[in-house]
Design a protein around this motif. Structure first.
Motif, PDB file in Angstrom:
ATOM      1  N   TYR A   1     110.413 101.863 132.117  1.00 22.20           N
ATOM      2  CA  TYR A   1     111.834 101.956 132.465  1.00 22.20           C
ATOM      3  C   TYR A   1     112.401 103.341 132.181  1.00 22.20           C
ATOM      4  O   TYR A   1     112.036 103.997 131.209  1.00 22.20           O
ATOM      5  CB  TYR A   1     112.635 100.915 131.669  1.00 22.20           C
TER       6      TYR A   1
ATOM      7  N   ALA B   1     115.020  96.699 137.613  1.00 20.95           N
ATOM      8  CA  ALA B   1     115.407  97.641 136.564  1.00 20.95           C
ATOM      9  C   ALA B   1     115.999  96.935 135.349  1.00 20.95           C
ATOM     10  O   ALA B   1     115.706  97.302 134.206  1.00 20.95           O
ATOM     11  CB  ALA B   1     116.400  98.663 137.119  1.00 20.95           C
TER      12      ALA B   1
ATOM     13  N   ARG C   1     114.316  97.855 125.726  1.00 26.27           N
ATOM     14  CA  ARG C   1     115.213  97.761 124.569  1.00 26.27           C
ATOM     15  C   ARG C   1     114.620  96.859 123.493  1.00 26.27           C
ATOM     16  O   ARG C   1     114.717  97.155 122.297  1.00 26.27           O
ATOM     17  CB  ARG C   1     116.573  97.235 125.021  1.00 26.27           C
TER      18      ARG C   1
ATOM     19  N   CYS D   1     113.198  95.414 133.277  1.00 25.21           N
ATOM     20  CA  CYS D   1     112.435  96.425 132.541  1.00 25.21           C
ATOM     21  C   CYS D   1     113.278  97.042 131.426  1.00 25.21           C
ATOM     22  O   CYS D   1     112.756  97.372 130.357  1.00 25.21           O
ATOM     23  CB  CYS D   1     111.933  97.504 133.493  1.00 25.21           C
ATOM     24  N   ARG D   2     114.581  97.192 131.666  1.00 25.59           N
ATOM     25  CA  ARG D   2     115.447  97.734 130.620  1.00 25.59           C
ATOM     26  C   ARG D   2     115.493  96.792 129.420  1.00 25.59           C
ATOM     27  O   ARG D   2     115.439  97.233 128.263  1.00 25.59           O
ATOM     28  CB  ARG D   2     116.856  97.964 131.162  1.00 25.59           C
ATOM     29  N   GLU D   3     115.573  95.500 129.701  1.00 24.70           N
ATOM     30  CA  GLU D   3     115.597  94.519 128.614  1.00 24.70           C
ATOM     31  C   GLU D   3     114.319  94.595 127.788  1.00 24.70           C
ATOM     32  O   GLU D   3     114.352  94.568 126.552  1.00 24.70           O
ATOM     33  CB  GLU D   3     115.775  93.117 129.196  1.00 24.70           C
TER      34      GLU D   3
ATOM     35  N   CYS E   1     116.114 104.169 137.149  1.00 23.96           N
ATOM     36  CA  CYS E   1     115.615 102.988 137.856  1.00 23.96           C
ATOM     37  C   CYS E   1     116.750 102.083 138.328  1.00 23.96           C
ATOM     38  O   CYS E   1     116.599 101.348 139.302  1.00 23.96           O
ATOM     39  CB  CYS E   1     114.672 102.188 136.965  1.00 23.96           C
ATOM     40  N   LEU E   2     117.887 102.119 137.633  1.00 23.30           N
ATOM     41  CA  LEU E   2     118.989 101.214 137.955  1.00 23.30           C
ATOM     42  C   LEU E   2     119.491 101.401 139.380  1.00 23.30           C
ATOM     43  O   LEU E   2     119.988 100.458 139.993  1.00 23.30           O
ATOM     44  CB  LEU E   2     120.142 101.420 136.965  1.00 23.30           C
TER      45      LEU E   2
ATOM     46  N   ALA F   1     114.219 104.220 127.266  1.00 22.71           N
ATOM     47  CA  ALA F   1     115.467 103.605 127.718  1.00 22.71           C
ATOM     48  C   ALA F   1     116.650 104.546 127.563  1.00 22.71           C
ATOM     49  O   ALA F   1     117.697 104.342 128.177  1.00 22.71           O
ATOM     50  CB  ALA F   1     115.725 102.311 126.941  1.00 22.71           C
TER      51      ALA F   1
ATOM     52  N   PRO G   1     116.585 105.169 132.926  1.00 22.96           N
ATOM     53  CA  PRO G   1     117.914 104.842 133.470  1.00 22.96           C
ATOM     54  C   PRO G   1     118.038 105.055 134.976  1.00 22.96           C
ATOM     55  O   PRO G   1     118.792 104.347 135.643  1.00 22.96           O
ATOM     56  CB  PRO G   1     118.839 105.783 132.688  1.00 22.96           C
TER      57      PRO G   1
END
Length: 262
Positions: free
Chosen positions: A190, A201, A209, A204-206, A194-195, A216, A192
């Motif tokens: 991930y 996204a 984190r 993957c962010r979750e 990617c959002l 991240a 940022p």
């Protein structure tokens, strides 16, 4: 000779690309005249799969050569335009040139070989601050070479698929729990950015984190932190320089010192 503007209408991207190929074949078969393809659809192989691209226009010259036309909204003032914007347009047009070369290679063999796809594209912009168009030739050989090299380094889709477990399937029609297991079996990478480009996204962010992955926070932060790859490592290193441990990144000491000063 006269000019032709063929109808390129077709129901979907693949069909439009096929229709564009037909129009290019027809144009190649009648040298001596101009042909303008308005918003054609081109196919470019990317990692083993076709990506469909839509340049603003492609011109077939009377001598049989093919040129990409790129139309932009930024102005050309006194014959020159913003260098950064021209560079971005050149990189974009270079991709179209590569796709056009693939289209030329797919034509039936003919005397003299495939058509010459020109590496100078026509950039069309507003003249000064008016609504009048003006154009300039832009050489995209360098951008084409860079893009070709980058494409050649991509891992092919079939190679990625071969590395997956046998029971992994991403069919949206599968039950939600089975689909979730398949998604979670693949490592998440991930950033940022990617959002704005990927529907996965948030997933993957979750995961990033939850793992405390510093990626991240952004690629620039990740690069500055060197060998410190988790938030926990960063906090520990900031509290105690010695905690970076043996075998740490050569730049870790400088990174730790900067963290302690922050």
């Amino acid at each position: 000779g006269g000019g032709e503007v063929p109808d390129l209408a077709a129901p979907g991207p693949a069909e439009r690309a096929a229709r564009t190929g037909e129009a290019l074949r027809e144009a190649a078969g009648r040298p001596g005249g101009w042909t303008l393809l308005d918003h054609p659809m081109l196919a470019l192989e990317v990692a083993g799969s076709d990506a469909f691209l839509e340049p603003d226009a492609v011109v077939v010259h009377p001598d049989g050569g093919w040129s990409v036309v790129e139309i932009k909204s930024f102005p050309m003032l006194d014959g020159s335009a913003d260098a950064a914007k021209v560079g971005a347009a050149a990189r974009q047009a270079a991709v179209y040139v590569l796709a056009l070369e693939e289209a030329a290679a797919r034509l039936p063999e003919r005397p003299g070989g495939p058509p010459d796809v020109r590496h100078q594209v026509l950039l069309v912009c507003p003249k000064d601050f008016s609504n009048l168009p003006t154009g300039a030739a832009v050489d995209v050989r360098k951008q084409r070479a860079v893009t070709r090299r980058q494409l050649s380094r991509l891992t092919r889709v079939e190679e990625l698929a071969a590395a997956l477990p046998d029971d992994v399937c991403f069919d949206p029609g599968r039950p939600a729990d089975a689909l979730l297991r398949s998604v979670e079996s693949v490592p998440a990478a991930y950033a940022p950015e990617c959002l704005s480009a990927c529907e996965l996204a948030f997933h993957c962010r979750e995961r990033a984190r939850a793992a405390g992955d510093v990626s991240a926070l952004g690629r620039s932060v990740r690069g500055e932190l060197g060998g410190l790859t988790s938030v926990e490592e960063v906090l520990t290193a900031a509290a105690s320089p010695e905690s970076a441990g043996e075998g740490a990144d050569p730049g870790a000491d400088a990174t730790v010192a900067a963290l302690r000063r922050a």
